[in-house]
Design a protein around this motif. Structure first.
Motif, mmCIF file in Angstrom:
data_model
loop_
_atom_site.group_PDB
_atom_site.id
_atom_site.type_symbol
_atom_site.label_atom_id
_atom_site.label_comp_id
_atom_site.label_asym_id
_atom_site.label_seq_id
_atom_site.Cartn_x
_atom_site.Cartn_y
_atom_site.Cartn_z
ATOM 1 N N PRO A 199 -10.522 3.328 -14.982
ATOM 2 C CA PRO A 199 -9.205 3.691 -15.521
ATOM 3 C C PRO A 199 -8.339 4.323 -14.434
ATOM 4 C CG PRO A 199 -10.895 5.197 -16.291
ATOM 5 C CD PRO A 199 -11.602 4.118 -15.539
ATOM 6 N N THR A 200 -7.024 4.216 -14.615
ATOM 7 C CA THR A 200 -6.098 4.785 -13.631
ATOM 8 C C THR A 200 -6.370 6.272 -13.443
ATOM 9 O OG1 THR A 200 -4.513 3.217 -14.459
ATOM 10 C CG2 THR A 200 -3.639 4.922 -13.046
ATOM 11 N N ALA A 201 -6.782 6.924 -14.553
ATOM 12 C CA ALA A 201 -7.041 8.371 -14.476
ATOM 13 C C ALA A 201 -8.110 8.681 -13.439
ATOM 14 C CB ALA A 201 -7.466 8.881 -15.844
ATOM 15 N N ALA A 202 -9.092 7.773 -13.296
ATOM 16 C CA ALA A 202 -10.174 8.021 -12.327
ATOM 17 C C ALA A 202 -9.618 8.000 -10.908
ATOM 18 C CB ALA A 202 -11.257 6.965 -12.493
ATOM 19 N N TRP A 203 -8.716 7.024 -10.640
ATOM 20 C CA TRP A 203 -8.124 6.950 -9.293
ATOM 21 C C TRP A 203 -7.196 8.132 -9.044
ATOM 22 C CZ3 TRP A 203 -10.815 4.000 -6.461
ATOM 23 C CH2 TRP A 203 -11.362 2.802 -6.951
ATOM 24 N N LEU A 204 -6.446 8.510 -10.096
ATOM 25 C CA LEU A 204 -5.538 9.659 -9.948
ATOM 26 C C LEU A 204 -6.316 10.925 -9.623
ATOM 27 C CD1 LEU A 204 -2.768 9.491 -12.687
ATOM 28 C CD2 LEU A 204 -2.481 9.854 -10.241
ATOM 29 N N ARG A 205 -7.421 11.058 -10.332
ATOM 30 C CA ARG A 205 -8.263 12.241 -10.106
ATOM 31 C C ARG A 205 -8.766 12.261 -8.652
ATOM 32 N NH1 ARG A 205 -12.142 15.745 -12.490
ATOM 33 N NH2 ARG A 205 -14.072 15.675 -11.303
ATOM 34 N N LEU A 206 -9.180 11.059 -8.195
ATOM 35 C CA LEU A 206 -9.683 10.950 -6.817
ATOM 36 C C LEU A 206 -8.581 11.315 -5.822
ATOM 37 C CD1 LEU A 206 -12.474 9.997 -5.874
ATOM 38 C CD2 LEU A 206 -11.467 7.805 -5.322
ATOM 39 N N ARG A 207 -7.383 10.824 -6.086
ATOM 40 C CA ARG A 207 -6.258 11.086 -5.174
ATOM 41 C C ARG A 207 -5.915 12.578 -5.157
ATOM 42 N NH1 ARG A 207 -0.125 8.587 -5.547
ATOM 43 N NH2 ARG A 207 0.862 10.349 -4.549
ATOM 44 N N HIS A 208 -5.863 13.170 -6.353
ATOM 45 C CA HIS A 208 -5.513 14.596 -6.396
ATOM 46 C C HIS A 208 -6.573 15.454 -5.711
ATOM 47 C CE1 HIS A 208 -2.648 13.827 -9.978
ATOM 48 N NE2 HIS A 208 -2.078 13.632 -8.818
ATOM 49 N N THR A 209 -7.832 15.088 -5.916
ATOM 50 C CA THR A 209 -8.899 15.849 -5.253
ATOM 51 C C THR A 209 -8.778 15.700 -3.737
ATOM 52 O OG1 THR A 209 -10.270 15.169 -7.104
ATOM 53 C CG2 THR A 209 -11.393 16.328 -5.355
ATOM 54 N N ALA A 210 -8.489 14.474 -3.287
ATOM 55 C CA ALA A 210 -8.342 14.234 -1.843
ATOM 56 C C ALA A 210 -7.179 15.045 -1.284
ATOM 57 C CB ALA A 210 -8.132 12.744 -1.594
ATOM 58 N N GLU A 211 -6.082 15.094 -2.037
ATOM 59 C CA GLU A 211 -4.913 15.868 -1.567
ATOM 60 C C GLU A 211 -5.247 17.350 -1.483
ATOM 61 O OE1 GLU A 211 -1.342 12.966 -3.250
ATOM 62 O OE2 GLU A 211 -1.903 14.763 -4.354
ATOM 63 N N LEU A 233 -12.377 -6.177 -2.308
ATOM 64 C CA LEU A 233 -11.890 -7.550 -2.176
ATOM 65 C C LEU A 233 -10.399 -7.612 -2.473
ATOM 66 C CD1 LEU A 233 -14.461 -9.946 -3.888
ATOM 67 C CD2 LEU A 233 -13.875 -9.806 -1.472
ATOM 68 N N ALA A 234 -9.995 -6.903 -3.533
ATOM 69 C CA ALA A 234 -8.582 -6.894 -3.928
ATOM 70 C C ALA A 234 -8.188 -5.472 -4.281
ATOM 71 C CB ALA A 234 -8.389 -7.804 -5.133
ATOM 72 N N ARG A 235 -6.899 -5.221 -4.411
ATOM 73 C CA ARG A 235 -6.450 -3.856 -4.656
ATOM 74 C C ARG A 235 -6.978 -3.351 -5.987
ATOM 75 N NH1 ARG A 235 -0.246 -3.027 -3.415
ATOM 76 N NH2 ARG A 235 -0.814 -0.978 -4.187
ATOM 77 N N ALA A 236 -7.545 -2.158 -5.957
ATOM 78 C CA ALA A 236 -8.170 -1.592 -7.161
ATOM 79 C C ALA A 236 -7.431 -0.352 -7.635
ATOM 80 C CB ALA A 236 -9.631 -1.239 -6.861
ATOM 81 N N ALA A 237 -6.932 0.441 -6.721
ATOM 82 C CA ALA A 237 -6.336 1.727 -7.102
ATOM 83 C C ALA A 237 -4.874 1.591 -7.498
ATOM 84 C CB ALA A 237 -6.473 2.718 -5.955
ATOM 85 N N GLY A 238 -4.255 0.456 -7.204
ATOM 86 C CA GLY A 238 -2.875 0.203 -7.618
ATOM 87 C C GLY A 238 -1.901 1.236 -7.067
ATOM 88 N N ALA A 239 -1.045 1.744 -7.970
ATOM 89 C CA ALA A 239 0.031 2.642 -7.534
ATOM 90 C C ALA A 239 -0.477 4.023 -7.156
ATOM 91 C CB ALA A 239 1.065 2.760 -8.641
ATOM 92 N N THR A 240 -1.723 4.331 -7.460
ATOM 93 C CA THR A 240 -2.232 5.660 -7.101
ATOM 94 C C THR A 240 -2.527 5.751 -5.597
ATOM 95 O OG1 THR A 240 -4.438 4.950 -7.683
ATOM 96 C CG2 THR A 240 -3.238 6.200 -9.341
ATOM 97 N N ALA A 241 -2.665 4.604 -4.942
ATOM 98 C CA ALA A 241 -2.912 4.624 -3.492
ATOM 99 C C ALA A 241 -1.593 4.843 -2.764
ATOM 100 C CB ALA A 241 -3.541 3.312 -3.056
ATOM 101 N N THR A 242 -1.605 5.699 -1.761
ATOM 102 C CA THR A 242 -0.372 5.925 -1.008
ATOM 103 C C THR A 242 -0.187 4.862 0.069
ATOM 104 O OG1 THR A 242 -1.590 7.424 0.408
ATOM 105 C CG2 THR A 242 -0.298 8.423 -1.333
ATOM 106 N N THR A 243 -1.276 4.223 0.440
ATOM 107 C CA THR A 243 -1.208 3.171 1.455
ATOM 108 C C THR A 243 -2.124 2.022 1.036
ATOM 109 O OG1 THR A 243 -0.843 4.808 3.181
ATOM 110 C CG2 THR A 243 -1.604 2.656 3.902
ATOM 111 N N ALA A 244 -1.627 0.807 1.168
ATOM 112 C CA ALA A 244 -2.468 -0.357 0.860
ATOM 113 C C ALA A 244 -2.295 -1.384 1.972
ATOM 114 C CB ALA A 244 -2.088 -0.949 -0.487
ATOM 115 N N VAL A 245 -3.399 -1.745 2.579
ATOM 116 C CA VAL A 245 -3.384 -2.735 3.655
ATOM 117 C C VAL A 245 -4.191 -3.943 3.180
ATOM 118 C CG1 VAL A 245 -4.222 -3.217 5.980
ATOM 119 C CG2 VAL A 245 -3.114 -1.043 5.491
ATOM 120 N N VAL A 246 -3.584 -5.116 3.252
ATOM 121 C CA VAL A 246 -4.254 -6.336 2.788
ATOM 122 C C VAL A 246 -4.390 -7.299 3.962
ATOM 123 C CG1 VAL A 246 -4.141 -8.241 1.146
ATOM 124 C CG2 VAL A 246 -3.292 -5.997 0.495
ATOM 125 N N LEU A 247 -5.571 -7.878 4.088
ATOM 126 C CA LEU A 247 -5.851 -8.803 5.193
ATOM 127 C C LEU A 247 -5.811 -10.232 4.668
ATOM 128 C CD1 LEU A 247 -8.873 -6.805 6.591
ATOM 129 C CD2 LEU A 247 -6.555 -6.739 7.421
#
Lengths: 507, 252
Positions: B156-168, B179-193
């Motif tokens: 769930p998005t809440a899990a990624w948000l929690r991860l981001r807030h803890t990291a901050e 393989l593909a973007r998982a965190a969506g808008a909660t990621a501050t940076t996304a690099v795709v190859l």
């Protein structure tokens, strides 16, 4: 010399309350012998009772049945040597929390407090802190600080907390009743004091010492020296015990892991509190389970680094017990802690601050409990030509290992399938032409190879790529292939077993 | 006499920034990716104390960038952890990329004895998120990498948000590799190859020489000018990277 005496009144009863803190504030009594299955039907006599039980009418010497009739809500426990020993050891650890020299006698410890003056504003404050610390360990203690051991001992019989000013010991003792001089006062002496009309320590101290010795003998003379504050009993400190252990004998049998973990938590909590008293942490425990078959089941639970957090310790113990449950029901347990010093951290101006050593240890222990201790650590490429071989070694935080290597520029890396996936390969004139596996089916557009690799022929027969064949020799032809799904695979042909395996892909 | 207002607008339009693209994130410290051209594209590297993503299909080059990032962080004396949900980490190629192995805390989830393994295909990804939460929450880690392998977790998005807030809060860079973007808008940076292609040389037969890949920065909060447009596309065509084979990796 200033000495503090820390005394636990009714130690055996407090040991039970320490094990079962939910009973605090309720009527509880202790019997000398086992009390039978129903708890009150035995003929055991009450030997100790809590203040609540005494208020409800429970008296020492009543049988369990009588005590239950007098106080319907009474909880009866049989005295257990394991509980009392653990409480005695906890009391000694309490002493070591404040001083390096501790003298221990049943129900009491003495510590030298001369050097603690610069840590606490007053001796009264020190006595308060000792009581608070003891409460956190589940013990209600009396504390007295005096110039002599004997005066401090007598003072703990009279007051909850008292500081006898230097040189004022005789004046402090004078108004106290004679009964506090010994515990209990010998019957003959008590009778003699009654005949002489003595009730207070001061009146006894006023008698001439030579005449007291003549009439009451050595015990009386010794009591007289205590009453006059002239006793010269030496302070005899002992070394702390090496093993820190907590034991529990159960009235019932535990057959499942969850109730066992519940009981174990209490034991581990108490162990860690005792270790904290000595500024130590736990690096593992030995768990000895007494089974109903009269056998013992001994388990070792090791932590990656010292910790004072009960969670990871308990999780690892639960994991160990779940993996290999005991053969029979459990009727008792003994937990021995392996103490270790907590590593200090020296911060560096030029390096980023990493995790604190104890927090890192607790984190590694938590992760080990989550995924298994064999899956947490630093990766290590094994000394073998098998490409897939890897092991886990202890993790060294940046401050404790040699400088890191210089990063290499733009090197292609690999992602492995562990164990290598067995696949079917269609061969063409140039090598593999197509491959088919559980999750991969593709045509090969370019195949580079073969690169032959063999070794470990001195091991037993057979080859293999999987973990099941790790102890065998190998002979392989490796290929780098670009497949039609866009991936760049590395695969090999096992020449001994004539099978193909997908090792992974360049990424 | 000044310029007419229209002329002034026209003159400044090339230098004006729409409010929607204004830098609204505080300027963050950066953690090098280990690849200079990608660092330049990201304004210095992965943003510190945030959640970043690195995505790409098989053989797109994400592991090479991951190893370069690990090596760079370890060289800067950071405490680094890798949560490997697939057990795909290859210590030999990591060592070749400059990763000092005994400085890397490796949490291997594949093969973890759990009763729910096998019944739920996302179990190890969930376990990985749990491990990341423990690691980042502990504080003191400079970089925590959650390598989801080939799984696409339904977290769930809440899990990624929690991860981001803890990291901050803890000042940790949390890097999710998938393989593909998982965190969506909660990621501050996304690099795709994308558009990776191998390069072979002919030396008697074909011989693998390098892997070329194109890096597109789809999301980079706090980087000015923003490498991606409002639709999350990198109009510049991205950065082309080339990763060479280390001779030690090839057996000949």
């Amino acid at each position: 010399m200033r000495v503090a005496c820390i005394h636990v009144p009714q130690l055996a009863l407090q040991a039970v309350l320490r094990r079962s803190p939910e009973l605090r504030g309720t009527p509880v009594a202790l019997t000398e012998a086992p009390i039978g299955r129903t708890g009150r039907s035995g003929r055991a006599h009450v030997v100790m009772a809590s203040a609540e039980a005494r208020r409800a009418g429970v008296r020492l010497g009543l049988t369990a049945a009588q005590a239950g009739a007098v106080c319907p809500g009474l909880t009866l426990h049989a005295r257990q040597a394991a509980d009392t020993e653990a409480a005695e050891a906890a009391l000694a650890d309490l002493g070591f929390a404040f001083a390096s020299h501790v003298e221990h006698e049943p129900g009491r410890v003495f510590i030298q407090v001369d050097d603690l003056g610069h840590l606490y504003p007053s001796e009264e404050a020190l006595a308060q802190v000792i009581q608070q610390r003891a409460l956190r360990m589940g013990l209600g203690v009396r504390v007295a600080i005096a110039d002599r051991k004997s005066t401090a001992r007598v003072a703990t019989r009279a007051r909850e907390r008292v500081v006898v000013p230097p040189g004022k010991e005789a004046a402090f003792l004078a108004p106290l009743p004679l009964g506090v001089l010994a515990e209990p006062l010998p019957g003959e002496l008590a009778e003699t004091f009654g005949r002489w009309g003595l009730t207070r320590v001061g009146a006894f101290a006023a008698l001439p010492a030579a005449d007291v010795g003549l009439r009451l003998g050595p015990p009386g003379a010794r009591l007289h020296r205590v009453a006059c504050a002239q006793d010269d009993e030496p302070f005899l400190p002992a070394l702390p015990p090496d093993a820190i252990e907590e034991a529990l004998a159960l009235d019932y049998t535990i057959v499942e892991v969850e109730p066992l973990a519940f009981v174990l938590r209490g034991l581990c909590d108490r162990l860690l509190a005792r270790l904290a008293c000595r500024s130590l942490a736990c690096v593992g425990i030995t768990l000895r389970l007494a089974l109903e078959t009269r056998a013992f089941d001994v388990r070792e639970v090791n932590l990656a680094a010292p910790t004072r957090d009960v969670g990871p310790l308990l999780q690892l113990a639960r994991l160990e017990l779940s993996r290999r449950p005991p053969d029979a029901g459990i009727v008792g347990m003994l937990v021995v802690a392996r103490p270790a010093r907590v590593r200090g951290a020296q911060l560096d101006f030029l390096r980023p601050a990493g995790p604190a050593p104890d927090r890192l240890a607790a984190t590694i222990a938590k992760l080990a409990a989550l995924v298994g201790p064999e899956n947490v650590g630093a990766p290590r490429a094994e000394d073998t030509w098998r490409e897939e071989a890897v092991s886990v070694s202890p993790f060294a935080p940046p401050g404790e290992s040699p400088p890191a290597a210089t990063p290499a520029a733009h090197v292609m890396s690999m992602r492995r399938f562990r164990p290598p996936e067995e696949i079917e390969v269609m061969l063409g004139p140039e090598g593999p032409a197509a491959l088919h596996g559980k999750a991969t089916t593709a045509r090969v557009t370019i195949a580079a190879g073969p690169y032959r690799l063999s070794g470990e022929w001195w091991r037993r027969n057979g080859d293999g790529a999987g973990a099941a064949h790790d102890d065998a020799g190998f002979s392989r032809d490796y290929w780098d292939v670009h497949a039609s799904d866009g991936a760049l695979y590395r695969l090999h042909h096992d020449r001994i077993g004539d099978r193909w395996y997908l090792d992974g892909y360049y990424d | 006499m000044g310029l007419p207002l229209e002329l002034l607008d026209e003159a400044l339009s090339a230098k004006l920034i729409p409010a929607s693209r204004l830098e609204h994130e505080p300027r963050r410290a950066r953690l090098s990716t280990g690849v200079a051209s990608l660092d330049a594209r990201l304004g210095g590297g992965w943003p510190a104390a945030s959640l970043a993503e690195l995505c790409g299909r098989r053989s797109a080059g994400r592991t090479s960038i991951l190893h370069a990032t690990l090596a760079a962080a370890i060289a800067r004396e950071q405490t680094v952890a890798l949560i490997d949900t697939a057990g795909a980490f290859d210590p030999r190629s990591a060592q070749a990329a400059g990763v000092t192995l005994n400085r890397l805390l490796w949490i291997r989830l594949a093969g973890t004895p759990r009763r729910d393994r096998g019944e739920d295909p996302h179990a190890s990804a969930r376990l990985g998120l749990q491990a990341a939460d423990i690691l980042i929450g502990a504080g003191g880690f400079g970089l925590v990498v959650l390598d989801l392998g080939e799984q696409a977790p339904r977290a769930p998005t809440a899990a990624w948000l929690r991860l981001r807030h803890t990291a901050e809060r803890q000042g940790t860079t949390a890097l999710v590799v998938a393989l593909a973007r998982a965190a969506g808008a909660t990621a501050t940076t996304a690099v795709v190859l994308r558009d990776a292609r191998p390069r072979f040389v002919a030396e008697g037969g074909p011989l693998l020489a390098a892997l070329e890949t194109r890096v597109a920065v789809e999301r980079a909060l706090g980087v000015f000018p923003a490498p991606a447009n409002e639709q999350g596309r990198d109009d510049s065509g991205g950065v082309c990277l080339r990763f060479s084979v280390q001779p030690a990796l090839r057996t000949s």
